[in-house]
Design a protein around this motif. Structure first.
Motif, short mmCIF file in Angstrom:
data_model
loop_
_atom_site.label_atom_id
_atom_site.label_comp_id
_atom_site.label_asym_id
_atom_site.label_seq_id
_atom_site.Cartn_x
_atom_site.Cartn_y
_atom_site.Cartn_z
N GLY A 42 0.78 -1.35 0.01
CA GLY A 42 0.07 0.07 0.09
C GLY A 42 1.06 1.18 -0.19
N LYS A 43 1.89 1.21 -0.07
CA LYS A 43 2.96 2.32 -0.17
C LYS A 43 3.84 2.57 -1.26
CE LYS A 43 3.49 2.72 4.77
NZ LYS A 43 4.36 2.95 6.12
N GLU A 44 4.19 3.55 -1.51
CA GLU A 44 5.23 3.76 -2.75
C GLU A 44 6.45 3.37 -2.50
OE1 GLU A 44 3.09 7.77 -4.60
OE2 GLU A 44 5.20 7.62 -4.04
N ARG A 45 7.42 2.84 -3.52
CA ARG A 45 8.68 2.40 -3.57
C ARG A 45 9.43 3.58 -2.93
NH1 ARG A 45 11.40 -0.99 -8.04
NH2 ARG A 45 9.28 -2.13 -7.67
N GLU A 46 10.64 3.37 -1.97
CA GLU A 46 11.24 4.51 -1.38
C GLU A 46 12.72 4.16 -1.35
OE1 GLU A 46 10.18 5.27 2.82
OE2 GLU A 46 10.56 3.43 3.32
N LEU A 47 13.65 4.86 -1.32
CA LEU A 47 15.01 4.86 -1.42
C LEU A 47 15.40 4.36 -0.05
CD1 LEU A 47 17.92 5.22 -2.54
CD2 LEU A 47 17.70 7.39 -1.50
N VAL A 48 16.11 3.28 0.06
CA VAL A 48 16.65 3.01 1.47
C VAL A 48 18.04 3.50 1.71
CG1 VAL A 48 17.34 1.04 3.16
CG2 VAL A 48 15.25 1.22 1.61
N ALA A 49 19.02 3.07 0.53
CA ALA A 49 20.41 3.52 0.57
C ALA A 49 20.95 3.30 -0.74
CB ALA A 49 21.10 2.73 1.74
N VAL A 50 22.00 4.27 -1.11
CA VAL A 50 22.59 4.37 -2.32
C VAL A 50 24.40 4.50 -2.10
CG1 VAL A 50 22.28 6.61 -2.73
CG2 VAL A 50 22.57 5.25 -4.46
N ILE A 51 24.78 3.86 -2.67
CA ILE A 51 26.55 3.99 -2.73
C ILE A 51 26.85 4.26 -4.40
CG2 ILE A 51 26.86 1.43 -2.86
CD1 ILE A 51 29.41 2.10 -1.05
N ASN A 52 27.79 5.27 -4.46
CA ASN A 52 28.12 5.21 -5.77
C ASN A 52 29.46 4.81 -5.88
OD1 ASN A 52 30.27 6.94 -4.83
ND2 ASN A 52 29.49 9.03 -5.33
N SER A 53 30.08 4.80 -7.01
CA SER A 53 31.51 4.19 -7.44
C SER A 53 32.51 4.69 -6.55
CB SER A 53 31.64 4.60 -8.98
OG SER A 53 31.78 5.71 -9.34
N GLY A 54 32.59 5.61 -6.16
CA GLY A 54 33.55 6.03 -5.27
C GLY A 54 33.51 5.83 -3.55
N GLY A 55 32.35 5.26 -3.28
CA GLY A 55 32.12 4.64 -1.94
C GLY A 55 31.15 5.73 -1.31
N ARG A 56 30.64 6.68 -1.79
CA ARG A 56 29.80 7.76 -1.27
C ARG A 56 28.51 7.22 -1.00
NH1 ARG A 56 29.36 14.13 -2.74
NH2 ARG A 56 27.91 14.86 -0.82
N THR A 57 27.92 7.47 0.20
CA THR A 57 26.94 6.82 0.57
C THR A 57 25.75 7.80 0.81
OG1 THR A 57 27.48 6.38 2.89
CG2 THR A 57 27.95 4.62 1.50
N ASN A 58 24.54 7.44 0.78
CA ASN A 58 23.32 8.21 1.21
C ASN A 58 22.33 7.18 1.89
OD1 ASN A 58 21.90 10.74 1.54
ND2 ASN A 58 20.78 10.07 -0.26
N TYR A 59 21.69 7.68 2.87
CA TYR A 59 20.61 6.84 3.72
C TYR A 59 19.43 7.60 3.87
CZ TYR A 59 24.50 3.75 4.88
OH TYR A 59 25.76 3.02 4.72
N ALA A 60 18.00 6.77 3.83
CA ALA A 60 17.03 7.49 4.40
C ALA A 60 17.20 7.70 5.62
CB ALA A 60 15.96 6.47 3.90
N ASP A 61 16.64 8.70 6.28
CA ASP A 61 16.64 9.21 7.70
C ASP A 61 16.13 7.99 8.61
OD1 ASP A 61 15.37 12.63 7.37
OD2 ASP A 61 17.42 11.43 7.03
N SER A 62 15.08 6.97 8.11
CA SER A 62 14.44 6.04 8.79
C SER A 62 15.38 4.90 9.20
CB SER A 62 13.07 5.57 8.28
OG SER A 62 13.58 5.22 6.87
N VAL A 63 16.55 4.75 8.44
CA VAL A 63 17.51 3.66 8.76
C VAL A 63 18.75 4.23 8.99
CG1 VAL A 63 16.20 2.42 6.85
CG2 VAL A 63 18.34 3.55 6.29
N LYS A 64 19.10 5.49 9.13
CA LYS A 64 20.22 5.94 9.47
C LYS A 64 20.79 5.31 11.03
CE LYS A 64 20.46 9.94 6.98
NZ LYS A 64 20.67 11.71 6.93
N GLY A 65 21.95 4.87 10.87
CA GLY A 65 22.53 4.46 12.38
C GLY A 65 21.99 3.01 12.45
N ARG A 66 21.32 2.52 11.60
CA ARG A 66 21.04 0.81 11.74
C ARG A 66 21.45 0.25 10.33
NH1 ARG A 66 15.78 -0.51 11.70
NH2 ARG A 66 14.92 1.34 10.39
N PHE A 67 21.23 0.63 9.20
CA PHE A 67 21.60 0.11 8.06
C PHE A 67 23.11 0.50 7.44
CE2 PHE A 67 16.71 -0.92 6.44
CZ PHE A 67 16.80 -1.47 7.53
N THR A 68 23.56 -0.32 6.93
CA THR A 68 25.07 -0.01 6.39
C THR A 68 24.97 -0.48 4.98
OG1 THR A 68 26.19 -0.06 8.48
CG2 THR A 68 27.40 -0.18 6.30
#
Length: 119
Positions: A42-68
């Protein structure tokens, strides 16, 4: 042709951990970003985490500190280590790859893997 094959989903109790893997194979020249998205019923697809070729990461606020998120460029594989899982993390998790096939830039998705957090 390019394939993304995910593994590692399953049923886990609240507070538990899971590790997802996604391997890209096929005629790949190079991979830019790889990421994980999720879609709950019942929900839309959402970003959890992404990593670029250089290793830079970005996380959804809801998973920061829990997911890597991490990746092994030699294996064209991305991982998602999920700790302290909560029932609200229950969803189908999809792998995504933004990559080059020769001179064409394309976007691919995996088939999805179910993660269920429940006691």
């Amino acid at each position: 042709q390019v394939q993304l094959v995910e593994s590692g989903g399953g049923l886990v109790q609240p507070g538990g951990s899971l590790r997802l893997s996604c391997a890209a194979s096929g005629s790949i020249f190079s991979i830019n970003a790889m990421g994980w998205y999720r879609q709950a019923p019942g929900k839309e697809r959402e970003l959890v985490a992404v990593i670029n070729s250089g290793g830079r990461t970005n996380y959804a606020d809801s998973v920061k500190g829990r997911f890597t998120i991490s990746r092994d460029n030699a294996k064209n594989t991305v991982y998602l280590q999920m700790n302290s899982l909560k029932p609200e993390d229950t969803a189908v998790y999809y792998c995504n790859a933004d990559l080059w096939r020769s001179y064409v830039r394309e976007d691919y998705w995996g088939q999805g893997t179910q993660v269920t957090v429940s006691s």
